[in-house]
Write an enzyme that holds these catalytic residues in place. Structure first.
Site, mmCIF file in Angstrom:
data_model
loop_
_atom_site.group_PDB
_atom_site.id
_atom_site.type_symbol
_atom_site.label_atom_id
_atom_site.label_comp_id
_atom_site.label_asym_id
_atom_site.label_seq_id
_atom_site.Cartn_x
_atom_site.Cartn_y
_atom_site.Cartn_z
ATOM 1 N N SER A 1 0.863 -1.194 0.000
ATOM 2 C CA SER A 1 0.000 0.000 0.000
ATOM 3 C C SER A 1 0.888 1.229 0.000
ATOM 4 O O SER A 1 2.045 1.181 0.458
ATOM 5 C CB SER A 1 -0.850 -0.023 1.273
ATOM 6 O OG SER A 1 -1.381 1.252 1.547
ATOM 7 N N TYR B 1 -2.602 -1.167 10.191
ATOM 8 C CA TYR B 1 -2.481 -1.409 8.746
ATOM 9 C C TYR B 1 -1.095 -0.992 8.254
ATOM 10 O O TYR B 1 -0.428 -1.734 7.528
ATOM 11 C CB TYR B 1 -3.576 -0.627 8.021
ATOM 12 C CG TYR B 1 -3.644 -0.867 6.533
ATOM 13 C CD1 TYR B 1 -4.178 -2.041 6.015
ATOM 14 C CD2 TYR B 1 -3.196 0.104 5.630
ATOM 15 C CE1 TYR B 1 -4.254 -2.251 4.635
ATOM 16 C CE2 TYR B 1 -3.268 -0.091 4.268
ATOM 17 C CZ TYR B 1 -3.798 -1.268 3.768
ATOM 18 O OH TYR B 1 -3.874 -1.473 2.408
HETATM 19 N N1 LIG Z 1 -8.511 -0.695 -2.227
HETATM 20 C C1 LIG Z 1 -7.444 0.080 -2.165
HETATM 21 O O1 LIG Z 1 -7.499 1.281 -2.505
HETATM 22 C C2 LIG Z 1 -6.126 -0.452 -1.682
HETATM 23 C C3 LIG Z 1 -5.066 0.463 -1.553
HETATM 24 C C4 LIG Z 1 -3.826 0.000 -1.120
HETATM 25 C C5 LIG Z 1 -3.639 -1.356 -0.875
HETATM 26 N N2 LIG Z 1 -4.685 -2.236 -1.021
HETATM 27 C C6 LIG Z 1 -4.425 -3.650 -0.766
HETATM 28 O O2 LIG Z 1 -4.959 -4.448 -1.810
HETATM 29 C C7 LIG Z 1 -5.388 -5.725 -1.300
HETATM 30 C C8 LIG Z 1 -6.834 -6.000 -1.688
HETATM 31 O O3 LIG Z 1 -7.644 -4.966 -1.156
HETATM 32 P P1 LIG Z 1 -9.176 -4.744 -1.585
HETATM 33 O O4 LIG Z 1 -9.395 -3.284 -1.505
HETATM 34 O O5 LIG Z 1 -9.474 -5.489 -2.841
HETATM 35 O O6 LIG Z 1 -9.904 -5.423 -0.321
HETATM 36 P P2 LIG Z 1 -11.401 -6.006 -0.132
HETATM 37 O O7 LIG Z 1 -12.300 -5.559 -1.210
HETATM 38 O O8 LIG Z 1 -11.750 -5.708 1.286
HETATM 39 O O9 LIG Z 1 -11.167 -7.581 -0.282
HETATM 40 C C9 LIG Z 1 -10.417 -8.269 0.682
HETATM 41 C C10 LIG Z 1 -10.423 -9.747 0.387
HETATM 42 O O10 LIG Z 1 -9.700 -10.398 1.460
HETATM 43 C C11 LIG Z 1 -10.507 -11.438 2.007
HETATM 44 N N3 LIG Z 1 -10.250 -11.641 3.433
HETATM 45 C C12 LIG Z 1 -10.470 -10.758 4.442
HETATM 46 N N4 LIG Z 1 -10.224 -11.333 5.626
HETATM 47 C C13 LIG Z 1 -9.838 -12.613 5.358
HETATM 48 C C14 LIG Z 1 -9.462 -13.709 6.166
HETATM 49 N N5 LIG Z 1 -9.433 -13.617 7.513
HETATM 50 N N6 LIG Z 1 -9.133 -14.880 5.567
HETATM 51 C C15 LIG Z 1 -9.167 -14.997 4.222
HETATM 52 N N7 LIG Z 1 -9.508 -13.988 3.398
HETATM 53 C C16 LIG Z 1 -9.843 -12.805 3.961
HETATM 54 C C17 LIG Z 1 -11.949 -10.951 1.765
HETATM 55 O O11 LIG Z 1 -12.890 -12.017 1.769
HETATM 56 P P3 LIG Z 1 -13.698 -12.500 3.091
HETATM 57 O O12 LIG Z 1 -14.057 -11.263 3.871
HETATM 58 O O13 LIG Z 1 -14.859 -13.249 2.534
HETATM 59 O O14 LIG Z 1 -12.737 -13.383 3.827
HETATM 60 C C18 LIG Z 1 -11.822 -10.346 0.370
HETATM 61 O O15 LIG Z 1 -11.935 -11.361 -0.612
HETATM 62 C C19 LIG Z 1 -5.142 -5.654 0.215
HETATM 63 O O16 LIG Z 1 -3.890 -6.232 0.518
HETATM 64 C C20 LIG Z 1 -5.096 -4.164 0.495
HETATM 65 O O17 LIG Z 1 -4.356 -3.860 1.657
HETATM 66 C C21 LIG Z 1 -5.923 -1.804 -1.406
#
Ligand SMILES: NC(=O)c1ccc[n+]([C@@H]2O[C@H](COP(=O)([O-])OP(=O)(O)OC[C@H]3O[C@@H](n4cnc5c(N)ncnc54)[C@H](OP(=O)(O)O)[C@@H]3O)[C@@H](O)[C@H]2O)c1
Length: 256
Positions: free
Chosen positions: A137, A152
């Site tokens: 991130s 985080y």
């Molecule tokens: N969105 C952004 O702007 C952004 C920016 C910087 C970095 N990131 C990084 O990108 C990655 C994806 O983010 P996203 O925004 O796509 O997140 P998201 O929409 O919240 O999706 C998160 C995924 O992780 C799974 N997850 C959560 N807790 C879990 C657990 N205990 N065991 C197994 N799976 C689990 C969730 O499914 P379940 O809840 O069903 O388990 C979901 O499939 C992350 O590493 C995040 O830190 C995102």
């Protein structure tokens, strides 16, 4: 439909929605079989329905080490590991955090990343080819920015250190390890940061992400996944790959 990853198997954690879903769909579109891992089976089935190669759905809570081991065993040989699942909580002033929630964030965002790698790496080394990508991130690039997001930020800085160190260790083996900072992406995590429990973060953080959304600067998950997939097949290792969303440049210029 391309064939860059035909014959390969890719495991993507957190592939039920958001960036993880887009990565899994993109990998399958390039010919990879995919192993989809998250807790919500329904969301994973939704991803599997978008994929025309073999898709294996594994519902697991990756905060549990025994679940991580079971996932690795069920997945079989994996050539491409994308450690994408993470949570942005707990949020709020550090003095108010529950240490158990902090530990749960570390368990998913850091320990599960290393544990899956430990389980799957021997097979990659044996086959002399592997791709490991750990999602980070902008919070790791600017650790002071996410004021109220200490857990985080801590986990993403840790993941980056783990990845760069691993890449040095694996140099010359055919297995690469890289960091991906996906930009600011329209997902449920971003909604949470902007509107949900993330309101416990400093108001400047809230205002910032609300403004990014209003100005239409959020990437789609597919756009972000595209930047990573374009680099994944190459031999680069130990790198920090970025999506191009202009956000980091904007923050840099605002901070002089
Ligand atoms: N969105 C952004 O702007 C952004 C920016 C910087 C970095 N990131 C990084 O990108 C990655 C994806 O983010 P996203 O925004 O796509 O997140 P998201 O929409 O919240 O999706 C998160 C995924 O992780 C799974 N997850 C959560 N807790 C879990 C657990 N205990 N065991 C197994 N799976 C689990 C969730 O499914 P379940 O809840 O069903 O388990 C979901 O499939 C992350 O590493 C995040 O830190 C995102």
């Amino acid at each position: 439909m391309g064939s860059a990853f035909a014959g390969k198997t890719a495991l993507v954690t957190g592939s039920g929605r958001g960036i993880g879903r887009a990565l899994a769909v993109g990998l399958a579109a390039e010919g990879a079989d995919v192993v989809l891992v998250a807790r919500s089976r329904e969301e994973l089935e939704g991803t599997a329905a978008l994929v025309s190669t073999k898709a294996t759905v594994i519902s697991a809570d990756l905060r549990e080490l025994s679940a991580v081991a079971a996932v690795a065993a069920e997945a079989g040989p994996v050539d491409i590991l994308i450690n994408n699942a993470a949570v942005p909580w707990p949020a709020g002033p550090t003095a108010t955090l529950d240490p158990a929630e902090f530990a749960a964030a570390v368990a998913l965002n850091v320990t599960a990343v290393a544990a899956l790698t430990i389980h799957l790496l021997p097979g990659m080394l044996e086959r002399r080819w592997g791709r490991i990508v750990n999602l980070s991130s902008g919070a790791a690039q600017m650790p002071a920015f996410l004021n109220g997001g200490n857990a985080y930020t801590t986990t993403k800085v840790a993941v980056e250190g783990h990845t760069v160190n691993l890449a040095a260790e694996l140099d010359g083996t055919g297995v690469t390890a890289n960091i991906y900072r996906p930009g600011t992406v329209a997902t449920s995590m971003m909604t949470w940061v902007r509107e949900g429990g993330g309101t416990a973060m400093d108001p400047t953080v809230q205002a910032y992400f609300a403004d990014v959304q209003q100005q239409g600067q959020l990437l789609t998950p597919e756009q972000s996944a595209g930047f990573l997939l374009a680099r994944l097949g190459g031999e680069e290792t130990g790198q920090t790959w970025h999506a191009e969303d202009g956000i980091v440049a904007r923050l840099d210029s605002e901070r002089g």
